[in-house]
Design an enzyme around this catalytic site. Sequence first.
Site, PDB file in Angstrom:
ATOM      1  N   ASN A  10       0.858  -1.181   0.000  1.00 49.83           N
ATOM      2  CA  ASN A  10       0.000   0.000   0.000  1.00 49.83           C
ATOM      3  C   ASN A  10       0.896   1.234   0.000  1.00 49.83           C
ATOM      4  OD1 ASN A  10      -1.761   2.093   0.462  1.00 49.83           O
ATOM      5  ND2 ASN A  10      -2.385   1.420   2.518  1.00 49.83           N
ATOM      6  N   TRP A  11       1.001   1.903  -1.130  1.00 48.48           N
ATOM      7  CA  TRP A  11       1.900   3.043  -1.254  1.00 48.48           C
ATOM      8  C   TRP A  11       1.379   4.272  -0.527  1.00 48.48           C
ATOM      9  CZ3 TRP A  11       3.317   2.939  -7.242  1.00 48.48           C
ATOM     10  CH2 TRP A  11       3.981   1.747  -7.507  1.00 48.48           C
ATOM     11  N   LYS A  12       0.111   4.280  -0.149  1.00 50.45           N
ATOM     12  CA  LYS A  12      -0.539   5.409   0.516  1.00 50.45           C
ATOM     13  C   LYS A  12      -0.328   6.679  -0.336  1.00 50.45           C
ATOM     14  CE  LYS A  12      -0.241   3.097   4.962  1.00 50.45           C
ATOM     15  NZ  LYS A  12      -0.065   3.177   6.425  1.00 50.45           N
ATOM     16  N   HIS A 102      -9.502   1.162   5.098  1.00 53.72           N
ATOM     17  CA  HIS A 102      -8.191   1.275   5.759  1.00 53.72           C
ATOM     18  C   HIS A 102      -8.357   2.180   6.981  1.00 53.72           C
ATOM     19  CE1 HIS A 102      -4.071   2.405   6.599  1.00 53.72           C
ATOM     20  NE2 HIS A 102      -3.722   1.325   5.957  1.00 53.72           N
ATOM     21  N   GLU A 104      -6.735   4.501   8.106  1.00 49.58           N
ATOM     22  CA  GLU A 104      -6.529   5.931   7.851  1.00 49.58           C
ATOM     23  C   GLU A 104      -7.768   6.567   7.198  1.00 49.58           C
ATOM     24  OE1 GLU A 104      -1.848   4.895   7.584  1.00 49.58           O
ATOM     25  OE2 GLU A 104      -2.917   5.286   5.715  1.00 49.58           O
ATOM     26  N   GLU A 174      -5.123  -5.086  10.483  1.00 43.46           N
ATOM     27  CA  GLU A 174      -4.074  -4.091  10.684  1.00 43.46           C
ATOM     28  C   GLU A 174      -4.293  -3.388  12.023  1.00 43.46           C
ATOM     29  OE1 GLU A 174      -3.964  -1.511   7.065  1.00 43.46           O
ATOM     30  OE2 GLU A 174      -2.197  -2.716   6.683  1.00 43.46           O
ATOM     31  N   GLY A 180       2.785   2.086  10.906  1.00 40.60           N
ATOM     32  CA  GLY A 180       3.701   3.231  10.819  1.00 40.60           C
ATOM     33  C   GLY A 180       4.465   3.504  12.092  1.00 40.60           C
ATOM     34  N   SER A 220       3.688  -2.359  10.119  1.00 38.84           N
ATOM     35  CA  SER A 220       5.172  -2.336  10.276  1.00 38.84           C
ATOM     36  C   SER A 220       5.867  -3.609   9.826  1.00 38.84           C
ATOM     37  CB  SER A 220       5.527  -2.018  11.740  1.00 38.84           C
ATOM     38  OG  SER A 220       5.121  -0.713  12.054  1.00 38.84           O
ATOM     39  N   GLY A 241       3.012  -1.171   4.236  1.00 42.83           N
ATOM     40  CA  GLY A 241       2.994   0.267   3.940  1.00 42.83           C
ATOM     41  C   GLY A 241       4.400   0.730   3.604  1.00 42.83           C
ATOM     42  N   GLY A 242       5.068   1.338   4.572  1.00 44.81           N
ATOM     43  CA  GLY A 242       6.376   1.958   4.344  1.00 44.81           C
ATOM     44  C   GLY A 242       7.382   1.087   3.612  1.00 44.81           C
TER      45      GLY A 242
END
Length: 259
Positions: A10-12, A102, A104, A174, A180, A220, A241-242
Site C-alpha cells: 500500500n503506497w498510501k 483502511h 486511515e 491491521e 507506521g 510495520s 505500507g512503508g
Amino acid sequence: MTRKPLIAGNWKMNMDHAEGVSLLQKLAWTLDDANFNYDNAEVAVFPPFTDIRSVQTLVEGDKLNIVYGGQDLSDKDSGAYTGDISGAFLNKLGATYVLVGHSERRTIHGETDAICADKVQAAYRHGLTPVLCVGEGLEIREAGTHVDFTLEQLRGSIEGLSSEQAETLVVAYEPVWAIGTGKVATSADAQEMSAAIRAEIEKLYSADVAEKVRVLYGGSVKAASAPEILGEADVDGVLVGGASLDAEEFANIARFDSK
Ligand SMILES: O=C(CO)COP(=O)(O)O
C-alpha cells in the site's frame, strides 16, 4: 486447500506517477533477478489513483506478473460526487483489488462499518476483489477486547455479503497501534486474530467459505519480520505500507519463503 499468499504493498499518498512507474519497474526487475516464482505468492501494489493508468501501461507493456488496485473507491457508481473514484473506473484500468476501510480512511475520513459495507458491495459490482481492512487501536488492545472489537468491525463491514462473494474476500488485519510505528505485532498476535476472523466467517457462512477467505496481516511489516508472520497457519499474506516503497525490501518480503 492451500490459499495462495498475497503480498500487497500500500503506497498510501506517496509516489507520483513517474516515481510509481520506476518503483514498480525496480520491483519487477528485483524479483526477476531473484528468479521469483509467482506461483508461490501473488504480488500486488496499491498506488495513488493518479498513478494507476501509468502502472497499467507498464504492467501490460512488459507483461508483468504483478497485479494492482486502488486504495479506496466510492460506494456509488457514478454521478455528482466530486473527488470520488468509481470502482467502474478502477476496473477499466485493469485493477484486480481495492482496499476498503483502511484505518486511515476510517479515522481521517470518518468511514463507518456501514460505509465500508457499501464499498465492499461496490467493489463486487465492478469486478474488483475487496481487501477489507479491520483492526483495533492501542486502547482497545490494552483493554484486551481487541478480538471482539475487530470481529464487530468485520461483521458490520460485510453486511449483506453473499457466500459466493465472501469466498473471494480478502481481510487485512491491521492493528492501528502497529501501523507506521515500527511496533510490529507478534506472529502470535497475527495468528490469534486471523484465526478469529476465519472462525467468524465460518459462523456467518460455512467452513468451506472460511477455508477460502484470505486473511492478511499489516502493520510495520519488514523483510525481517515477514517470514515468521507468514508462517502462521491462518495468515495468508501481508499488507505492507512503508516497506513497500523500497523495491528491494518489498521484494525480500515477497521472497519470504526463499531459503
Ligand atoms: O497501513 C499499512 C498498510 O496498509 C501498514 O503500514 P506500515 O507497514 O507502514 O506500518
